[in-house]
Scaffold this motif. Structure first.
Motif, mmCIF file in Angstrom:
data_model
loop_
_atom_site.group_PDB
_atom_site.id
_atom_site.type_symbol
_atom_site.label_atom_id
_atom_site.label_comp_id
_atom_site.label_asym_id
_atom_site.label_seq_id
_atom_site.Cartn_x
_atom_site.Cartn_y
_atom_site.Cartn_z
ATOM 1 N N LEU A 118 -27.903 5.413 -38.393
ATOM 2 C CA LEU A 118 -27.005 5.997 -39.392
ATOM 3 C C LEU A 118 -27.386 6.094 -40.794
ATOM 4 O O LEU A 118 -28.337 5.001 -40.833
ATOM 5 N N THR A 119 -26.245 7.082 -41.518
ATOM 6 C CA THR A 119 -26.855 7.798 -42.189
ATOM 7 C C THR A 119 -26.047 6.583 -43.393
ATOM 8 O O THR A 119 -25.733 7.309 -44.300
ATOM 9 N N ILE A 120 -24.648 6.644 -43.106
ATOM 10 C CA ILE A 120 -23.203 5.977 -43.920
ATOM 11 C C ILE A 120 -23.196 4.460 -44.381
ATOM 12 O O ILE A 120 -23.110 4.138 -45.257
ATOM 13 N N GLU A 121 -25.027 4.185 -44.475
ATOM 14 C CA GLU A 121 -24.848 2.527 -44.429
ATOM 15 C C GLU A 121 -26.136 2.081 -46.041
ATOM 16 O O GLU A 121 -26.619 2.533 -45.690
ATOM 17 N N LYS A 122 -26.327 1.096 -46.216
ATOM 18 C CA LYS A 122 -26.275 0.402 -47.332
ATOM 19 C C LYS A 122 -27.833 0.535 -46.650
ATOM 20 O O LYS A 122 -27.928 -0.792 -45.119
ATOM 21 N N GLN A 123 -28.967 -0.320 -47.219
ATOM 22 C CA GLN A 123 -30.404 -0.324 -46.239
ATOM 23 C C GLN A 123 -29.750 -1.748 -46.924
ATOM 24 O O GLN A 123 -30.435 -2.516 -45.169
ATOM 25 N N GLU A 124 -29.394 -2.889 -47.050
ATOM 26 C CA GLU A 124 -29.369 -4.137 -46.742
ATOM 27 C C GLU A 124 -28.479 -4.655 -45.970
ATOM 28 O O GLU A 124 -29.154 -4.810 -45.234
ATOM 29 N N THR A 125 -27.134 -3.244 -46.127
ATOM 30 C CA THR A 125 -26.231 -3.658 -44.296
ATOM 31 C C THR A 125 -27.662 -3.620 -43.331
ATOM 32 O O THR A 125 -27.058 -4.176 -42.021
ATOM 33 N N LEU A 126 -27.833 -1.814 -43.412
ATOM 34 C CA LEU A 126 -28.382 -2.086 -42.619
ATOM 35 C C LEU A 126 -30.026 -3.052 -41.756
ATOM 36 O O LEU A 126 -29.825 -3.656 -40.543
ATOM 37 N N ALA A 127 -30.588 -3.743 -42.424
ATOM 38 C CA ALA A 127 -31.739 -4.478 -42.627
ATOM 39 C C ALA A 127 -30.789 -6.099 -42.337
ATOM 40 O O ALA A 127 -31.904 -6.703 -41.255
ATOM 41 N N HIS A 128 -29.970 -6.517 -42.478
ATOM 42 C CA HIS A 128 -29.101 -7.375 -41.952
ATOM 43 C C HIS A 128 -28.180 -7.619 -40.535
ATOM 44 O O HIS A 128 -28.684 -8.406 -40.256
ATOM 45 N N ALA A 129 -27.748 -6.274 -40.224
ATOM 46 C CA ALA A 129 -27.698 -5.627 -38.900
ATOM 47 C C ALA A 129 -29.135 -6.216 -38.018
ATOM 48 O O ALA A 129 -28.535 -6.871 -36.789
ATOM 49 N N GLY A 130 -30.261 -5.588 -38.293
ATOM 50 C CA GLY A 130 -31.180 -5.723 -37.678
ATOM 51 C C GLY A 130 -31.585 -6.806 -37.307
ATOM 52 O O GLY A 130 -31.751 -7.480 -36.812
ATOM 53 N N LYS A 131 -31.386 -8.022 -39.012
ATOM 54 C CA LYS A 131 -31.406 -10.098 -37.803
ATOM 55 C C LYS A 131 -30.679 -10.200 -37.514
ATOM 56 O O LYS A 131 -30.882 -10.352 -36.682
#
Length: 217
Positions: A118-131
């Motif tokens: 994904l390139t459309i998401e903020k890093q914060e959102t991607l990090a939380h999705a991983g959690k």
């Protein structure tokens, strides 16, 4: 030099094709992908509710069997038939639920890979999705323990009812031992269930936070 309308349309079409080919396939927000994983696992919750209903009914049935079993003149065979039928139902629900959990767990790895692209998401959102996926995997691992413990509990209960059958020539010593084993297995199951419920709460909280991040943009 005149530029016709057809040439303009043709030029715009070529430009759009170039832009689309450069961007690749349309990307789906992380929250949407995780939501689909959650929806796919809803059958697990439905099966667990059905199993809980059986458990409540079977606890009353268990008490009735033990109570009436104390009297030599009581015919508990119909109660034993009912109890064993319920055990069969719970086994089937447990197997179905385990299969769904395994399937959704396999999709978790695919989802992790998708999120990395994904390139459309903020890093914060991607990090939380991983959690969120970490919490889901922890829940899935605990569920494996839950299934194993549940199977052991059903085995112990089934063995007890088998010993109480008239054709088995009930032996009081063996029955008492089987009752103790059955109660111990259910006590272990209660502990694993508590862990699973805590993991479920943690996953739900993490998922809710991801939804908030997605809505906040």
């Amino acid at each position: 030099m005149r530029i016709t309308r057809q040439k303009i349309i043709f030029g715009v079409s070529i430009l759009l094709l170039l832009l689309l080919s450069g961007c690749g396939d349309p990307q789906e927000p992380a929250a949407n992908q995780v939501n689909r994983l959650v929806q796919g696992g809803q059958q697990i919750d439905q099966s667990l509710k059905a199993m809980t209903k059986y458990e409540q009914e079977d606890m009353e049935l268990y008490k009735s069997i033990l109570s009436k079993g104390k009297s030599k003149n009581s015919n508990i065979e119909p109660l034993l038939d009912q109890a064993e039928a319920h055990i069969k139902e719970r086994r089937e629900l447990l197997q179905q639920t385990g299969k769904v959990m395994q399937e959704t767990a396999e999709k978790t790895e695919e989802l992790r890979h998708s999120l990395k692209e994904l390139t459309i998401e903020k890093q914060e959102t991607l990090a939380h999705a991983g959690k969120v996926l970490d919490q889901y995997e922890a829940r899935a691992n605990t569920f494996e323990l839950f299934v194993a413990s549940y199977e052991s509990s059903l085995d112990a209960e089934e063995q007890l009812y088998g010993l109480m059958r008239a054709k088995a020539k009930p032996n009081l010593v063996k029955i008492k031992r089987a009752i103790r084993t059955r109660n111990e297995e259910y006590a272990k199951l209660a502990e694993v269930r508590k862990q699973f419920n805590l993991q479920t709460q943690a996953f739900n909280a993490a998922h809710a936070q991801l939804v908030k991040l997605d809505q906040a943009g």
